[in-house]
Design an enzyme around this catalytic site. Structure first.
Site, short mmCIF file in Angstrom:
data_model
loop_
_atom_site.label_atom_id
_atom_site.label_comp_id
_atom_site.label_asym_id
_atom_site.label_seq_id
_atom_site.Cartn_x
_atom_site.Cartn_y
_atom_site.Cartn_z
CE LYS A 34 -14.69 5.20 -12.78
NZ LYS A 34 -13.88 4.25 -11.57
NE ARG A 41 -10.29 -3.52 -12.47
CZ ARG A 41 -11.46 -3.89 -11.33
NH1 ARG A 41 -11.49 -4.94 -10.56
NH2 ARG A 41 -12.59 -2.99 -11.45
NE ARG A 66 -16.54 -5.60 -12.26
CZ ARG A 66 -16.35 -4.13 -12.55
NH1 ARG A 66 -17.23 -3.44 -11.85
NH2 ARG A 66 -15.06 -3.88 -12.91
NE ARG A 81 -16.88 -3.48 -7.61
CZ ARG A 81 -16.46 -2.74 -8.31
NH1 ARG A 81 -17.15 -1.42 -8.37
NH2 ARG A 81 -15.71 -2.87 -9.48
NE ARG A 118 -10.99 2.18 -17.09
CZ ARG A 118 -12.02 1.70 -16.63
NH1 ARG A 118 -13.30 2.21 -17.22
NH2 ARG A 118 -12.18 1.01 -15.11
P1 AMP Z 1 -15.33 -0.60 -14.91
O1 AMP Z 1 -16.40 -1.44 -14.61
O2 AMP Z 1 -15.21 0.95 -15.21
O3 AMP Z 1 -14.56 -0.91 -13.56
O4 AMP Z 1 -14.51 -1.37 -16.24
C1 AMP Z 1 -14.20 -2.84 -16.21
C2 AMP Z 1 -13.28 -3.13 -17.14
O5 AMP Z 1 -13.54 -2.90 -18.39
C3 AMP Z 1 -11.79 -2.26 -17.24
O6 AMP Z 1 -10.99 -2.72 -16.28
C4 AMP Z 1 -11.40 -2.23 -18.46
O7 AMP Z 1 -10.73 -3.70 -18.56
C5 AMP Z 1 -12.62 -2.18 -19.48
N1 AMP Z 1 -12.89 -0.88 -19.48
C6 AMP Z 1 -14.15 -0.26 -19.13
N2 AMP Z 1 -14.17 1.12 -19.59
C7 AMP Z 1 -12.93 1.29 -20.50
C8 AMP Z 1 -12.52 2.32 -21.22
N3 AMP Z 1 -12.92 3.38 -21.23
N4 AMP Z 1 -11.16 1.97 -21.98
C9 AMP Z 1 -10.83 0.91 -22.06
N5 AMP Z 1 -11.35 -0.28 -21.16
C10 AMP Z 1 -12.45 -0.16 -20.58
#
Ligand code: AMP
Length: 191
Positions: free
Chosen positions: A14, A146, A134, A128, A89
């Site tokens: 994404k 996740r 991360r 990654r 989400r």
């Molecule tokens: P991402 O960078 O999109 O993979 O997000 C990393 C982490 O941030 C996720 O595993 C969640 O813990 C948190 N996170 C990101 N976006 C959301 C969301 N819309 N709702 C809840 N948690 C989020």
């Protein structure tokens, strides 16, 4: 206004594709994951709260996430539209997003989902994790959590937008360019 939701499991590409699509469609990229990481970097109270969930691979509570997202949208009234990456989400996040975008007469245009098999997601995220810094990419059990959270809590968002005839799926396996072309075809049809 054009409001696109780039959807898919962790590691589906994404962020990579959003960076290309913002150039093409002149939209503002909003990644809630990036926003949380910025808050964590600045050690804000919101960041410290979010970190406790992110490190486990759990979702940050809707109450925190929705407020942060809405502030970001409100802070950018003059853009042509948004690409939402990693939001919504959950179904309550989708309802909140629809509520405030419809209230501004700028509804969600389309949701496009990148489909990638689980074993490829795990490999991509571990790869990654070697360079991203991360913590949630470095540990296989957190990665698997996740992906499970995505299936349990996030997948229903696809059905929510499918019920509005706004959801499409794209094959997320291939080169960055190939996937980008597939996304553009779907997006161009929805505009
Ligand atoms: P991402 O960078 O999109 O993979 O997000 C990393 C982490 O941030 C996720 O595993 C969640 O813990 C948190 N996170 C990101 N976006 C959301 C969301 N819309 N709702 C809840 N948690 C989020």
């Amino acid at each position: 206004m054009v409001n696109l939701i780039l959807f898919g499991p962790p590691g589906s590409g994404k962020g990579t594709q959003a960076a290309k699509l913002v150039e093409t469609y002149q939209l503002l990229h909003i990644s809630t994951g990036d926003m949380f990481r910025a808050e964590i970097g600045q050690q804000t109270p919101l960041g410290l709260e979010a970190k406790s969930y992110i490190d486990k691979g759990a979702l940050v509570p809707d109450s925190v996430t929705i407020g942060m997202l809405q502030n970001k949208v409100d802070a950018n009234p003059d853009v042509k539209g948004f690409i939402f990456d990693g939001f919504p989400r959950t179904v309550p996040q989708s309802e909140a997003l629809d509520g405030f975008l419809n209230g501004r007469n700028n509804p969600v245009t389309a949701l496009v989902m990148l489909e990638v098999p689980d074993d490829e997601l795990i490999n991509r995220l571990l790869e990654r994790g070697k360079t991203s810094g991360r913590a949630d990419d470095a540990d296989e059990s957190v990665i698997k959590n996740r992906i499970q959270v995505y299936k349990d809590e996030t997948n229903p968002v696809f059905d929510y937008y499918a019920a509005q005839n706004k959801a499409e799926k794209v094959n997320g396996v291939g080169s960055i360019e190939e996937i980008y072309k597939r996304l553009c075809e779907v997006i161009d049809r929805s505009l």
